[in-house]
Design a protein around this motif. Structure first.
Motif, PDB file in Angstrom:
ATOM      1  N   TYR A  60     -43.767  15.615 -59.390  1.00 28.19           N
ATOM      2  CA  TYR A  60     -43.431  16.130 -58.056  1.00 28.19           C
ATOM      3  C   TYR A  60     -43.249  17.642 -58.054  1.00 28.19           C
ATOM      4  CZ  TYR A  60     -42.454  11.171 -57.576  1.00 28.19           C
ATOM      5  OH  TYR A  60     -42.557   9.819 -57.601  1.00 28.19           O
ATOM      6  N   GLY A  61     -43.582  18.272 -59.199  1.00 30.41           N
ATOM      7  CA  GLY A  61     -43.368  19.717 -59.338  1.00 30.41           C
ATOM      8  C   GLY A  61     -44.033  20.524 -58.235  1.00 30.41           C
ATOM      9  N   ASP A  62     -45.319  20.262 -58.014  1.00 34.72           N
ATOM     10  CA  ASP A  62     -46.074  21.017 -57.018  1.00 34.72           C
ATOM     11  C   ASP A  62     -45.471  20.859 -55.632  1.00 34.72           C
ATOM     12  OD1 ASP A  62     -47.679  21.586 -59.081  1.00 34.72           O
ATOM     13  OD2 ASP A  62     -49.331  20.248 -58.483  1.00 34.72           O
ATOM     14  N   LEU A  63     -45.136  19.606 -55.360  1.00 31.93           N
ATOM     15  CA  LEU A  63     -44.577  19.280 -54.060  1.00 31.93           C
ATOM     16  C   LEU A  63     -43.260  20.018 -53.828  1.00 31.93           C
ATOM     17  CD1 LEU A  63     -45.752  17.345 -52.027  1.00 31.93           C
ATOM     18  CD2 LEU A  63     -44.263  15.556 -52.922  1.00 31.93           C
ATOM     19  N   LEU A  64     -42.465  20.021 -54.862  1.00 32.44           N
ATOM     20  CA  LEU A  64     -41.154  20.654 -54.786  1.00 32.44           C
ATOM     21  C   LEU A  64     -41.293  22.160 -54.545  1.00 32.44           C
ATOM     22  CD1 LEU A  64     -38.101  20.198 -55.110  1.00 32.44           C
ATOM     23  CD2 LEU A  64     -38.381  20.471 -57.573  1.00 32.44           C
ATOM     24  N   ILE A  65     -42.171  22.772 -55.328  1.00 29.14           N
ATOM     25  CA  ILE A  65     -42.404  24.207 -55.176  1.00 29.14           C
ATOM     26  C   ILE A  65     -42.910  24.526 -53.766  1.00 29.14           C
ATOM     27  CG2 ILE A  65     -43.789  26.175 -55.994  1.00 29.14           C
ATOM     28  CD1 ILE A  65     -41.788  25.398 -58.066  1.00 29.14           C
ATOM     29  N   ALA A  66     -43.816  23.705 -53.309  1.00 28.63           N
ATOM     30  CA  ALA A  66     -44.381  23.921 -51.980  1.00 28.63           C
ATOM     31  C   ALA A  66     -43.308  23.827 -50.895  1.00 28.63           C
ATOM     32  CB  ALA A  66     -45.487  22.898 -51.719  1.00 28.63           C
ATOM     33  N   GLN A  67     -42.442  22.866 -51.041  1.00 26.88           N
ATOM     34  CA  GLN A  67     -41.355  22.697 -50.073  1.00 26.88           C
ATOM     35  C   GLN A  67     -40.405  23.888 -50.098  1.00 26.88           C
ATOM     36  OE1 GLN A  67     -40.581  20.615 -47.683  1.00 26.88           O
ATOM     37  NE2 GLN A  67     -42.463  19.437 -47.971  1.00 26.88           N
ATOM     38  N   LEU A  68     -40.107  24.336 -51.311  1.00 26.06           N
ATOM     39  CA  LEU A  68     -39.202  25.478 -51.438  1.00 26.06           C
ATOM     40  C   LEU A  68     -39.811  26.704 -50.767  1.00 26.06           C
ATOM     41  CD1 LEU A  68     -38.044  24.961 -55.146  1.00 26.06           C
ATOM     42  CD2 LEU A  68     -36.578  24.882 -53.116  1.00 26.06           C
ATOM     43  N   GLN A  69     -41.089  26.837 -50.972  1.00 28.99           N
ATOM     44  CA  GLN A  69     -41.780  27.984 -50.385  1.00 28.99           C
ATOM     45  C   GLN A  69     -41.799  27.897 -48.859  1.00 28.99           C
ATOM     46  OE1 GLN A  69     -45.533  28.815 -52.143  1.00 28.99           O
ATOM     47  NE2 GLN A  69     -45.727  30.795 -51.098  1.00 28.99           N
ATOM     48  N   ALA A  70     -42.051  26.679 -48.397  1.00 31.08           N
ATOM     49  CA  ALA A  70     -42.085  26.488 -46.946  1.00 31.08           C
ATOM     50  C   ALA A  70     -40.727  26.806 -46.319  1.00 31.08           C
ATOM     51  CB  ALA A  70     -42.499  25.061 -46.625  1.00 31.08           C
ATOM     52  N   ALA A  71     -39.675  26.458 -47.030  1.00 29.67           N
ATOM     53  CA  ALA A  71     -38.341  26.638 -46.467  1.00 29.67           C
ATOM     54  C   ALA A  71     -37.883  28.093 -46.508  1.00 29.67           C
ATOM     55  CB  ALA A  71     -37.332  25.767 -47.218  1.00 29.67           C
ATOM     56  N   THR A  72     -38.307  28.834 -47.532  1.00 28.79           N
ATOM     57  CA  THR A  72     -37.769  30.183 -47.702  1.00 28.79           C
ATOM     58  C   THR A  72     -38.807  31.266 -47.460  1.00 28.79           C
ATOM     59  OG1 THR A  72     -38.336  30.151 -50.045  1.00 28.79           O
ATOM     60  CG2 THR A  72     -36.121  29.401 -49.450  1.00 28.79           C
ATOM     61  N   GLY A  73     -40.045  30.860 -47.420  1.00 29.81           N
ATOM     62  CA  GLY A  73     -41.097  31.852 -47.249  1.00 29.81           C
ATOM     63  C   GLY A  73     -41.353  32.639 -48.522  1.00 29.81           C
ATOM     64  N   ARG A  74     -40.774  32.167 -49.615  1.00 29.69           N
ATOM     65  CA  ARG A  74     -40.982  32.887 -50.882  1.00 29.69           C
ATOM     66  C   ARG A  74     -41.405  31.917 -51.976  1.00 29.69           C
ATOM     67  NH1 ARG A  74     -35.608  35.075 -52.194  1.00 29.69           N
ATOM     68  NH2 ARG A  74     -35.038  33.749 -50.443  1.00 29.69           N
ATOM     69  N   GLU A  75     -42.000  32.464 -53.005  1.00 27.97           N
ATOM     70  CA  GLU A  75     -42.353  31.613 -54.126  1.00 27.97           C
ATOM     71  C   GLU A  75     -41.174  31.570 -55.088  1.00 27.97           C
ATOM     72  OE1 GLU A  75     -46.077  31.509 -57.064  1.00 27.97           O
ATOM     73  OE2 GLU A  75     -46.520  32.079 -54.996  1.00 27.97           O
ATOM     74  N   LEU A  76     -40.560  30.443 -55.172  1.00 27.75           N
ATOM     75  CA  LEU A  76     -39.356  30.333 -56.001  1.00 27.75           C
ATOM     76  C   LEU A  76     -39.639  29.582 -57.299  1.00 27.75           C
ATOM     77  CD1 LEU A  76     -36.627  29.396 -53.381  1.00 27.75           C
ATOM     78  CD2 LEU A  76     -37.122  31.626 -54.368  1.00 27.75           C
ATOM     79  N   GLN A  77     -38.885  29.959 -58.300  1.00 31.32           N
ATOM     80  CA  GLN A  77     -38.964  29.255 -59.578  1.00 31.32           C
ATOM     81  C   GLN A  77     -37.792  28.289 -59.686  1.00 31.32           C
ATOM     82  OE1 GLN A  77     -38.724  32.089 -62.688  1.00 31.32           O
ATOM     83  NE2 GLN A  77     -40.701  31.488 -63.525  1.00 31.32           N
ATOM     84  N   VAL A  78     -38.045  27.149 -60.244  1.00 34.20           N
ATOM     85  CA  VAL A  78     -36.933  26.206 -60.427  1.00 34.20           C
ATOM     86  C   VAL A  78     -36.368  26.333 -61.835  1.00 34.20           C
ATOM     87  CG1 VAL A  78     -36.272  23.773 -60.505  1.00 34.20           C
ATOM     88  CG2 VAL A  78     -37.883  24.567 -58.766  1.00 34.20           C
ATOM     89  N   GLN A  79     -35.066  26.528 -61.887  1.00 34.51           N
ATOM     90  CA  GLN A  79     -34.361  26.503 -63.172  1.00 34.51           C
ATOM     91  C   GLN A  79     -33.545  25.215 -63.215  1.00 34.51           C
ATOM     92  OE1 GLN A  79     -33.970  28.881 -65.788  1.00 34.51           O
ATOM     93  NE2 GLN A  79     -35.841  29.773 -64.933  1.00 34.51           N
ATOM     94  N   TRP A  80     -33.758  24.460 -64.255  1.00 36.76           N
ATOM     95  CA  TRP A  80     -33.047  23.175 -64.330  1.00 36.76           C
ATOM     96  C   TRP A  80     -31.735  23.302 -65.079  1.00 36.76           C
ATOM     97  CZ3 TRP A  80     -34.986  19.598 -61.284  1.00 36.76           C
ATOM     98  CH2 TRP A  80     -36.367  19.574 -61.029  1.00 36.76           C
ATOM     99  N   LYS A  81     -30.743  22.596 -64.573  1.00 33.23           N
ATOM    100  CA  LYS A  81     -29.488  22.456 -65.311  1.00 33.23           C
ATOM    101  C   LYS A  81     -29.330  20.974 -65.615  1.00 33.23           C
ATOM    102  CE  LYS A  81     -26.821  26.288 -63.388  1.00 33.23           C
ATOM    103  NZ  LYS A  81     -26.499  26.954 -64.643  1.00 33.23           N
ATOM    104  N   VAL A  82     -29.541  20.626 -66.857  1.00 35.52           N
ATOM    105  CA  VAL A  82     -29.491  19.212 -67.205  1.00 35.52           C
ATOM    106  C   VAL A  82     -28.053  18.801 -67.493  1.00 35.52           C
ATOM    107  CG1 VAL A  82     -30.293  17.426 -68.792  1.00 35.52           C
ATOM    108  CG2 VAL A  82     -31.802  19.323 -68.158  1.00 35.52           C
ATOM    109  N   GLY A  83     -27.670  17.696 -66.921  1.00 36.91           N
ATOM    110  CA  GLY A  83     -26.313  17.203 -67.146  1.00 36.91           C
ATOM    111  C   GLY A  83     -25.819  16.594 -65.860  1.00 36.91           C
ATOM    112  N   VAL A  84     -24.655  16.049 -65.952  1.00 34.68           N
ATOM    113  CA  VAL A  84     -24.107  15.392 -64.780  1.00 34.68           C
ATOM    114  C   VAL A  84     -23.674  16.427 -63.767  1.00 34.68           C
ATOM    115  CG1 VAL A  84     -22.262  13.910 -63.988  1.00 34.68           C
ATOM    116  CG2 VAL A  84     -23.366  13.481 -66.172  1.00 34.68           C
ATOM    117  N   ARG A  85     -23.956  16.129 -62.515  1.00 39.17           N
ATOM    118  CA  ARG A  85     -23.579  17.127 -61.527  1.00 39.17           C
ATOM    119  C   ARG A  85     -22.063  17.203 -61.423  1.00 39.17           C
ATOM    120  NH1 ARG A  85     -26.468  14.318 -56.589  1.00 39.17           N
ATOM    121  NH2 ARG A  85     -25.697  12.236 -56.851  1.00 39.17           N
TER     122      ARG A  85
END
Ligand code: ADP
Ligand code: MG
Length: 466
Positions: A60-85
């Protein structure tokens, strides 16, 4: 912060429409916006496990990036924080409230549990969470379980997948689940990256039925295939449920073929399981089955000593002896008794005395005095005469089978409080007059037949000691 929580919610809800409710709940919903998204071109997301992270990135990486871009108008990078929220960070409802259509895979459910807490709250990702108390270290070994223990350790420590499936079987409260969790803990500690999925058979059943209803059986299957070790607790639950059994069989085969380790527990060994499809039975029989037996007196004392020490309970020797003597067939009840004594001790502020213990545990002891079940009797008698357990329900009139069956009826009448019709039901639904006849036959025979009389005595003592 390049993205605010509201925007994130919007993105999530858009993604839900795009990927479908089921995939959403399994993979996207567990993601959360992390508060510390400092950089302008980055967004930090919490993800419960590395596995989910990898899955999402890949699928779902592409989809996620596309959504982020659509929402902010910018190309964003995702940084993951692994662990329990972090607590309270949930922005879209807890995972546990969501559909369980797909068993969500998580390696971190256990870490989400505060030590000592049996019923976890919050994340319920991977089927059923592990109990932090159930480790090899807290498991007391003795004659009744040393083989099962050694086998479990071997499974946990050896990656060769020689014994597949590994099945722990035995009566209630004898440590099957404990050993299974211990295997899981051990593997997770040794190989943090491996995906261990532990699930009650009940949950498997439930998830499967749900997947059927939601027409998402494929996803259901796929989610299993991603695990390294699959553990299903109390598989007897699946017996008799045809569609689930079928599905279990296929999932099982697929995993075995992929060299994945499978660990199961059941109340009986596979070949004793009624209502189990023949090919599943034979497939299960290809692995290693270890039985946990009832602990003997010495071991019950050892268990009491260890548990009392863990609780910080001062347990006088004679009280321990009383308990070990009276509560003889089930470690869970032994623990229950200990808990009650603990509560009393804390209240009174002094070690409990034997007479008091007898008082406090009266009802438990009483229940114990009639604990032998018809099934246990049948099993023991079948074992004693080396006939099949199934012959207890069968129709054969051959003496080699019919006599033991009558012996079991005789003992059932003597050692339980069941009526003739009730006993008859346990013997394949015979007429109760057949049972009466069987019992009378034995009663008559033991008068002259020394051997049979001795058999009856031995069996009775086997069944009433422990
Ligand atoms: P089962 O799954 O066989 O019904 P469990 O594994 O749930 O039984 O065990 C019941 C309880 O008894 C658990 O609290 C478990 O920790 C405890 N228990 C059982 N056997 C042992 C043992 N050998 N040593 C320590 N605790 C045990
Ligand atoms: Mg169990």
């Amino acid at each position: 912060m390049p993205l605010d929580p509201q925007q994130w919610q919007q993105i999530k809800s858009d993604l839900r429409t795009q990927v479908g409710a089921e995939a959403f709940e399994s993979w996207i919903d567990p993601l959360d916006l992390a508060a510390s998204s400092a950089q302008e071109n980055q967004v930090h997301l919490h993800v419960p496990t590395a596995f989910i992270r990898d899955w999402v990135s890949r699928n779902y990486g592409d989809l996620l990036i596309a959504q982020l871009q659509a929402a902010t108008g910018r190309e964003l990078q995702v940084q993951w924080k692994v662990g329990v929220r972090p607590e309270g960070a949930s922005s879209g409802g807890g995972i546990s409230e969501k559909s369980e259509t797909t068993p969500k895979i998580s390696k971190t459910t256990a870490e989400a549990l505060p030590a000592g807490q049996d019923k976890p709250v919050g994340i319920d990702a991977a089927g059923t969470p592990l109990n932090p108390r159930f480790t090899f270290e807290t498991f007391v070994t003795g004659k009744s379980n040393e083989f099962a223990y050694a086998a479990a350790r071997r499974i946990a420590e050896d990656d060769s997948v020689t014994y597949n499936p590994f099945i722990l079987h035995g009566g209630v409260g004898l440590g099957k689940t404990h050993l299974m969790h211990a295997i899981a803990w051990s593997i997770r500690t040794r190989k943090p990256d491996s995906v261990v999925l532990y699930m009650s058979a009940e949950k498997f059943l439930y998830s499967f039925v749900r997947a059927l209803r939601d027409k998402s059986v494929m996803a259901f299957k796929d989610s299993f295939r991603a695990v390294d070790v699959l553990m299903i607790d109390d598989v007897q639950f699946i017996a008799g449920k045809e569609a689930t059994q079928e599905e279990f069989f296929h999932t099982f085969n697929a995993l075995v073929d992929l060299g994945k380790q499978i660990v199961l527990t059941a109340d009986k060994s596979p070949h004793e399981m009624d209502n189990l499809e023949a090919r599943l039975k034979s497939r299960l029989g290809m692995g290693l089955a270890s039985e946990v037996h009832k602990p003997d007196l010495e071991m019950r004392l050892a268990i009491l000593e260890k548990k009392a020490a863990e609780m910080g309970l001062n347990l006088p020797g004679d009280v321990a002896m009383l308990l070990a003597d009276r509560v003889s067939s089930n470690v869970r009840e032994l623990e229950g008794a200990l808990n009650r004594l603990h509560a009393h001790t804390r209240l009174v502020g002094a070690p409990v005395k034997v007479e008091t213990a007898r008082d406090i545990l009266q009802d438990l002891f009483r229940a114990y005095d009639r604990v032998v079940t018809v099934e246990e009797i049948q099993r023991k008698v079948a074992e004693f005469y080396r006939i099949k357990f199934a012959d207890m329900h069968g129709n054969s009139r051959a003496r080699a089978v019919a006599r033991p069956r009558q012996m079991a009826m005789f003992l059932a009448k003597k050692l339980t409080t069941h009526s003739y019709p009730e006993i008859a039901r346990h013997f394949g639904g015979r007429d109760h007059t057949t049972v009466m006849h069987g019992i009378r036959t034995i009663e008559k025979l033991v008068k002259d037949d020394r051997k049979l009389e001795e058999d009856a005595r031995i069996l009775e003592s086997l069944l009433t000691s422990n």
